[in-house]
Design a protein around this motif. Structure first.
Motif, PDB file in Angstrom:
ATOM      1  N   ASP A 193      -9.140  77.764  59.894  1.00 12.00           N
ATOM      2  CA  ASP A 193      -9.176  79.113  59.806  1.00 12.00           C
ATOM      3  C   ASP A 193     -10.609  79.843  60.136  1.00 12.00           C
ATOM      4  N   ASP A 194     -11.121  81.058  59.817  1.00 14.98           N
ATOM      5  CA  ASP A 194     -12.055  81.564  60.278  1.00 14.98           C
ATOM      6  C   ASP A 194     -13.301  80.647  59.932  1.00 14.98           C
ATOM      7  N   ILE A 195     -13.412  80.092  58.811  1.00 16.46           N
ATOM      8  CA  ILE A 195     -14.649  79.274  58.455  1.00 16.46           C
ATOM      9  C   ILE A 195     -14.254  77.909  58.189  1.00 16.46           C
ATOM     10  N   THR A 196     -13.279  77.188  58.584  1.00 14.51           N
ATOM     11  CA  THR A 196     -13.069  75.804  58.183  1.00 14.51           C
ATOM     12  C   THR A 196     -12.768  75.080  59.612  1.00 14.51           C
ATOM     13  N   ILE A 197     -13.428  74.101  59.950  1.00 13.35           N
ATOM     14  CA  ILE A 197     -13.526  73.164  61.082  1.00 13.35           C
ATOM     15  C   ILE A 197     -12.951  71.788  60.608  1.00 13.35           C
ATOM     16  N   THR A 198     -11.975  71.237  61.161  1.00 17.56           N
ATOM     17  CA  THR A 198     -11.477  69.853  61.111  1.00 17.56           C
ATOM     18  C   THR A 198     -11.787  68.944  62.295  1.00 17.56           C
ATOM     19  N   ILE A 199     -12.324  67.790  62.114  1.00 17.85           N
ATOM     20  CA  ILE A 199     -12.635  66.843  63.232  1.00 17.85           C
ATOM     21  C   ILE A 199     -12.014  65.729  62.904  1.00 17.85           C
ATOM     22  N   ARG A 200     -10.936  65.316  63.635  1.00  9.50           N
ATOM     23  CA  ARG A 200     -10.090  64.090  63.780  1.00  9.50           C
ATOM     24  C   ARG A 200     -10.360  63.169  64.620  1.00  9.50           C
ATOM     25  N   LEU A 201     -11.212  62.266  64.297  1.00  8.91           N
ATOM     26  CA  LEU A 201     -11.777  61.265  65.073  1.00  8.91           C
ATOM     27  C   LEU A 201     -10.640  60.080  65.534  1.00  8.91           C
ATOM     28  N   ALA A 202     -10.598  59.575  66.590  1.00  9.29           N
ATOM     29  CA  ALA A 202     -10.003  58.410  67.107  1.00  9.29           C
ATOM     30  C   ALA A 202     -10.417  56.956  66.521  1.00  9.29           C
ATOM     31  N   LYS A 203     -11.625  56.960  66.071  1.00  8.18           N
ATOM     32  CA  LYS A 203     -12.231  55.653  65.227  1.00  8.18           C
ATOM     33  C   LYS A 203     -13.255  56.369  64.248  1.00  8.18           C
ATOM     34  N   PRO A 204     -13.295  55.601  63.221  1.00 10.52           N
ATOM     35  CA  PRO A 204     -14.193  56.047  62.114  1.00 10.52           C
ATOM     36  C   PRO A 204     -15.452  56.062  62.579  1.00 10.52           C
ATOM     37  N   ILE A 205     -16.169  57.083  62.148  1.00 11.17           N
ATOM     38  CA  ILE A 205     -17.842  57.220  62.357  1.00 11.17           C
ATOM     39  C   ILE A 205     -18.140  57.878  61.060  1.00 11.17           C
ATOM     40  N   ALA A 206     -18.686  56.847  60.175  1.00  9.14           N
ATOM     41  CA  ALA A 206     -19.350  57.430  58.811  1.00  9.14           C
ATOM     42  C   ALA A 206     -20.714  58.168  58.991  1.00  9.14           C
ATOM     43  N   ASP A 207     -21.413  57.940  60.283  1.00 14.98           N
ATOM     44  CA  ASP A 207     -22.512  58.543  60.717  1.00 14.98           C
ATOM     45  C   ASP A 207     -22.253  59.674  61.681  1.00 14.98           C
ATOM     46  N   LEU A 208     -21.109  60.454  61.449  1.00 12.01           N
ATOM     47  CA  LEU A 208     -21.123  61.593  62.371  1.00 12.01           C
ATOM     48  C   LEU A 208     -21.933  62.848  62.407  1.00 12.01           C
ATOM     49  N   LEU A 209     -22.532  62.728  61.088  1.00  6.95           N
ATOM     50  CA  LEU A 209     -23.634  63.766  61.327  1.00  6.95           C
ATOM     51  C   LEU A 209     -24.822  63.419  62.189  1.00  6.95           C
ATOM     52  N   ASP A 210     -25.153  62.181  62.387  1.00  8.98           N
ATOM     53  CA  ASP A 210     -26.113  61.701  63.611  1.00  8.98           C
ATOM     54  C   ASP A 210     -25.846  62.312  64.814  1.00  8.98           C
ATOM     55  N   ILE A 211     -24.509  62.697  65.190  1.00 12.09           N
ATOM     56  CA  ILE A 211     -24.370  63.044  66.155  1.00 12.09           C
ATOM     57  C   ILE A 211     -24.033  64.773  66.395  1.00 12.09           C
ATOM     58  N   LEU A 212     -23.589  65.374  65.188  1.00 13.49           N
ATOM     59  CA  LEU A 212     -23.438  66.790  65.044  1.00 13.49           C
ATOM     60  C   LEU A 212     -24.912  67.558  64.850  1.00 13.49           C
ATOM     61  N   VAL A 213     -25.969  66.733  64.133  1.00 12.17           N
ATOM     62  CA  VAL A 213     -27.209  67.477  64.185  1.00 12.17           C
ATOM     63  C   VAL A 213     -27.793  67.850  65.523  1.00 12.17           C
ATOM     64  N   TYR A 214     -27.159  67.278  66.542  1.00 12.68           N
ATOM     65  CA  TYR A 214     -27.410  67.884  68.062  1.00 12.68           C
ATOM     66  C   TYR A 214     -26.366  68.722  68.513  1.00 12.68           C
ATOM     67  N   GLY A 215     -25.378  68.825  67.836  1.00  9.93           N
ATOM     68  CA  GLY A 215     -24.054  69.788  68.255  1.00  9.93           C
ATOM     69  C   GLY A 215     -24.498  71.228  68.342  1.00  9.93           C
ATOM     70  N   TYR A 216     -25.516  71.693  68.781  1.00 10.54           N
ATOM     71  CA  TYR A 216     -25.650  73.053  69.114  1.00 10.54           C
ATOM     72  C   TYR A 216     -24.729  73.993  69.462  1.00 10.54           C
ATOM     73  N   VAL A 217     -24.655  75.095  68.648  1.00 13.09           N
ATOM     74  CA  VAL A 217     -23.427  76.183  68.962  1.00 13.09           C
ATOM     75  C   VAL A 217     -24.057  77.241  69.747  1.00 13.09           C
ATOM     76  N   LEU A 218     -23.372  77.343  70.917  1.00 19.71           N
ATOM     77  CA  LEU A 218     -23.722  78.257  71.997  1.00 19.71           C
ATOM     78  C   LEU A 218     -22.824  79.589  71.970  1.00 19.71           C
ATOM     79  N   ALA A 219     -23.140  80.777  72.121  1.00 21.90           N
ATOM     80  CA  ALA A 219     -22.156  81.824  72.013  1.00 21.90           C
ATOM     81  C   ALA A 219     -21.125  81.722  73.041  1.00 21.90           C
ATOM     82  N   PRO A 220     -19.958  82.054  72.688  1.00 21.82           N
ATOM     83  CA  PRO A 220     -18.883  81.997  73.849  1.00 21.82           C
ATOM     84  C   PRO A 220     -19.388  82.751  74.850  1.00 21.82           C
ATOM     85  N   SER A 221     -19.855  83.741  74.911  1.00 21.72           N
ATOM     86  CA  SER A 221     -20.337  84.980  75.778  1.00 21.72           C
ATOM     87  C   SER A 221     -21.338  84.189  76.742  1.00 21.72           C
ATOM     88  N   ALA A 222     -21.684  83.088  76.438  1.00 22.10           N
ATOM     89  CA  ALA A 222     -22.775  82.249  77.359  1.00 22.10           C
ATOM     90  C   ALA A 222     -22.194  81.355  78.027  1.00 22.10           C
TER      91      ALA A 222
END
Length: 489
Positions: free
Chosen positions: A119-148
């Motif tokens: 929905d407008d405020i909910t994101i689901t990430i379904r991984l192929a393999k378990p990653i309990a430390d996914l935040l280690d990766i997503l901390v660098y998941g910078y969000v760029l405006a779609p216009s750019a």
């Protein structure tokens, strides 16, 4: 009329935020302009970024993030769940996540994931393999405006549009980046309204500009040259441990380092504190394992004294009673002390009958590509980052992956522990698992562990409580208010 805070750095680039980097000066600019779902906390761990909360399934394969309400990009377009997903999918592309010598860093974790806005405020990430430390990766998941996105895909990174605490107003000839506070940022407003990042490669000039009042922040100062800031009532000298590990990678696929006794002997023979004192003049802390003390699940030993008797015994037992010559690949920069370090290590290893034959490399990028392609003689000077125990194990230690910086090392017990860590969503359990891996990698070292650098940051004024963030990146939202600065134009 507002004033502007000037920050001097030895590097200044506007890169693509979806290309992986551990360069702290680049990340400082990314963190000022962009947000991820989470941010690094000042003292480690993760705090809400664009996401106000998150949860993970018991099998560590399904992550759900709930965004804050009312998020907007610097161009005033809404930052909703689909906009975030677009950036995460871009980050996961095989052609993105490129760092020096290593393509597709993020693709290996997210390439097979289903990243969906439910929905407008909910994101689901379904991984192929378990990653309990996914935040280690997503901390660098910078969000760029779609216009750019289209502009960035064409290679134009000069006009960043994020949701971060500051928005860019001007970039000047690769020498200067000017930012102003983004009043619609989701967090507490930073105390400084305007920032100017300036390029100054010379550490002496950075220090001089700080002393003269031309700059309010000067990063990566010379350790010895900045010591008098300690006694200056008008300045602050902040020293921080950088979680980057200065090491020698062992080529364990063939040659002497295929024998674990030789790998252990060298780790027992070096006097790390003596190397720190001689090579970097005290600007480092001895490293006794594969990650820094700042890493999750590290278990450093207090005693890092050499044991020459045991080192000699292992060398003899491995069949080199008459001596051993090791061929070493050594760059001329990054780390910049590589040649001096290799000379000092050579002198120390002579005490156990080991000599070094050194091959110098002036082209640092070609050198990195050579390591990635496993074109290493017996060992090579290198460094290891980032601040993620999981990523270091997965990308550099796991023989099943055989990543860019893996050179033939194999320890099945450590790989089993990594698999346990992937599945364990309980932080205390996972920490204990990584501590076990740390100790196993002390007994059977993958590399020659040497030291973690110290970084000196100078600030105008007296700010005794200020400190660098644990990951070694300057967090501009945590800067103090400066008494007097140059008025902004």
């Amino acid at each position: 009329m507002s004033s502007i805070v000037t920050i001097l750095q030895p590097r200044l680039r506007l890169d693509d935020p979806h290309d992986c980097t551990d360069a702290n000066d680049v990340l400082a600019i990314f963190d000022a302009i962009f947000d991820g779902l989470v941010r690094y906390g000042q003292d480690g761990g993760y705090i809400p970024g664009l996401a106000e909360r998150w949860q993970v399934s018991e099998d560590a394969r399904v992550w759900t993030f709930t965004l804050r309400g009312g998020l907007v990009f610097h161009d005033d377009t809404p930052c909703d769940a689909e906009a975030v997903c677009l950036s995460l999918r871009r980050m996961a592309r095989a052609d993105k996540g490129y760092t020096l010598g290593a393509p597709g860093v993020w693709h290996q974790y997210l390439g097979d994931a289903a990243i969906e806005a439910t929905d407008d405020i909910t994101i689901t990430i379904r991984l192929a393999k378990p990653i309990a430390d996914l935040l280690d990766i997503l901390v660098y998941g910078y969000v760029l405006a779609p216009s750019a996105h289209e502009r960035y895909d064409s290679g134009d990174t000069t006009q960043p549009v994020g949701t971060g605490p500051y928005r860019m107003i001007e970039a000047v000839d690769g020498q200067e980046i000017r930012l102003e506070r983004f009043e619609r940022w989701h967090g507490a407003p930073p105390v400084n309204a305007s920032l100017r990042f300036k390029l100054e490669a010379d550490p002496a000039k950075r220090l001089s500009a700080l002393r003269s009042g031309e700059a309010q922040v000067a990063n990566s100062l010379d350790y010895r040259g900045s010591m008098d800031l300690e006694t200056s009532s008008g300045h602050t000298r902040a020293i921080s441990l950088i979680p980057v590990a200065i090491i020698y990678l062992f080529n364990a696929a063939r040659g002497p380092f295929s024998d674990p006794r030789i790998r252990r002997a060298l780790n027992l023979a070096v006097d790390r504190q003596a190397l720190v004192d001689r090579v970097v003049h005290g600007a480092a802390r001895p490293l006794t394992g594969f990650v820094s003390p700042a890493h999750f699940g590290s278990a450093p030993t207090v005693n890092n004294k050499p044991d020459l008797d045991e080192a000699r015994r292992l060398i003899v037992e491995a069949g080199f009673a008459d001596g051993l010559e090791i061929e070493v690949d050594c760059p001329t920069r990054l780390p910049d002390e590589a040649q001096a370090l290799t000379a000092a290590v050579s002198e120390q290893l002579s005490a156990i009958g080991v000599s070094l034959k050194v091959f110098l490399h002036e082209d640092r990028e070609a050198y990195a590509h050579g390591v990635r392609l496993k074109k290493v003689r017996d060992m090579c000077v290198f460094d290891s980052s980032p601040l993620s125990t999981f990523r270091v194990l997965a990308e550099k230690i796991d023989a099943r992956v055989a990543g860019s910086w893996w050179l033939g090392y194999h320890n099945a017990t450590v790989e089993d522990l990594l698999d346990e860590g992937r599945r364990s969503t309980d932080p205390s359990e996972r920490e204990a698992i990584y501590q076990q891996a740390y100790r196993k990698l002390q007994a059977d070292p993958a590399w020659l562990y040497l030291y973690n650098p110290l970084r000196v940051t100078g600030l105008a004024g007296s700010h005794p409580e200020w400190r660098m963030r644990t990951d070694g990146v300057l967090d501009v939202t945590a800067l103090p208010a400066f008494a007097s600065q140059e008025p902004s134009a």
